[in-house]
Write a protein that holds these residues in place. Structure first.
Motif, PDB file in Angstrom:
ATOM      1  N   LEU A   1      56.222  71.163 -24.506  1.00  8.99           N
ATOM      2  CA  LEU A   1      55.317  70.470 -23.589  1.00  8.99           C
ATOM      3  C   LEU A   1      53.866  70.527 -24.068  1.00  8.99           C
TER       4      LEU A   1
ATOM      5  N   LYS B   1      51.673  67.152 -25.210  1.00  7.84           N
ATOM      6  CA  LYS B   1      50.386  66.746 -24.622  1.00  7.84           C
ATOM      7  C   LYS B   1      49.361  66.441 -25.712  1.00  7.84           C
TER       8      LYS B   1
ATOM      9  N   TRP C   1      57.800  65.940 -17.957  1.00 11.99           N
ATOM     10  CA  TRP C   1      56.393  65.573 -18.155  1.00 11.99           C
ATOM     11  C   TRP C   1      56.284  64.238 -18.911  1.00 11.99           C
TER      12      TRP C   1
END
Length: 291
Positions: A192, A196, A224
């Motif tokens: 994750l 990002k 996400w």
């Protein structure tokens, strides 16, 4: 722009005087801008020496003050590796990459606790490192299989990191940055966190994400991606045939209480719009199909 490291990064090798640290530092220096990037080594018992023409300092803090380095790579034996991470964090470095395999889980628990609230990011432990092609490689990945391009690669499996890159290269797809985050149960950056960074990187067009059984990191990342990712993501999960409750290899790869199976990870990823291949030989082709 790459993520985390580039030709302007200045790197300290912790454990440079050992056989492994010396060998891989030499290879990293021979890759692209490595000569200017690797500026210091650390060994508390050998300050003032030179290894491969690189000055050795007693502490990370001294090495940072003398050279302006902001990144460290660790090849320290398992019993002392968590303390080496602690030292780099206390010296306020931006990034620490820990290659060492076999660090006791208890040591890493303590180290992760100490890192809370600090700015230092950690890749690993038990990871192959990071490569920004044609600029810098830090760790044990072979440099020659990489080429500059616009595909991000993030992988929990060391070997499959190389396999993914080799397949992309066969299709003439270069990489923006390639990161092996390591398979230990307690580690630094997760899928994750890296996703990002790739999402914000203007020079990354798509991401290939390689996971494996154990934990819920891939599922957390997939959820996400579904809500936030602006770029296509494809995936592969290793361990489809793994028997429940059996630890696989050296990784933090263990299915516990029905959680962390490959089937479960694949199902969540596909629900979230990530195309997943069941065949490790098809990772490159799948990525090319979404461009």
């Amino acid at each position: 722009m790459s993520i985390l490291v580039n030709r302007d990064s200045r790197v300290i090798t912790q454990g440079i005087t050992g056989k492994t640290g010396q060998f891989h530092t030499r290879l990293c220096r021979e890759y692209a801008y490595g000569q200017q990037c690797f500026v210091a080594g650390v060994n508390p018992k050998k300050p003032g020496e030179q290894i491969e023409g690189i000055p050795v300092y007693a502490t990370v803090k001294e090495a940072k003050e003398a050279t302006g380095a902001t990144v460290s790579v660790i090849y320290v034996p398992p019993a002392f590796a968590a303390a080496a991470i602690d030292e780099a964090v206390e010296a306020d470095l931006d990034l620490v990459i820990c290659i060492t395999e076999g660090i006791p889980v208890r040591d890493m628990l303590r180290t992760r606790y100490k890192m809370e609230g600090k700015k230092t990011l950690l890749i690993g432990p038990n990871c192959p490192g990071i490569v920004t092609p044609d600029e810098i490689k830090i760790g044990i990945m072979p440099g020659y299989i990489h080429k500059k391009g616009r595909i991000g690669v993030v992988s929990r499996s060391g070997t499959l990191t190389y396999e993914a890159v080799a397949q992309l290269m066969a299709l003439d797809l270069g990489q923006s940055t390639c990161i092996g985050i390591g398979g230990d149960p307690i580690n630094g950056l997760k899928h994750l966190d890296v996703m990002k960074l790739f999402n914000e990187d203007e020079e990354t067009d798509a991401v290939l994400m390689v996971g494996e059984i154990g934990g819920t990191d891939e599922e957390d990342c997939a959820r996400w991606v579904k809500d936030n990712m602006k770029k296509p993501v494809v995936g592969f999960i290793a361990g489809v045939a793994a028997p429940p409750g059996k630890r696989m290899g050296h990784a933090g790869a263990i299915i516990a209480g029905g959680k962390g199976t490959a089937q479960e990870k694949i199902a969540v990823m596909e629900e979230c719009g990530i195309r997943v291949t069941r065949n490790p030989a098809e990772m490159g082709k799948l990525l090319k199909s979404v461009l």
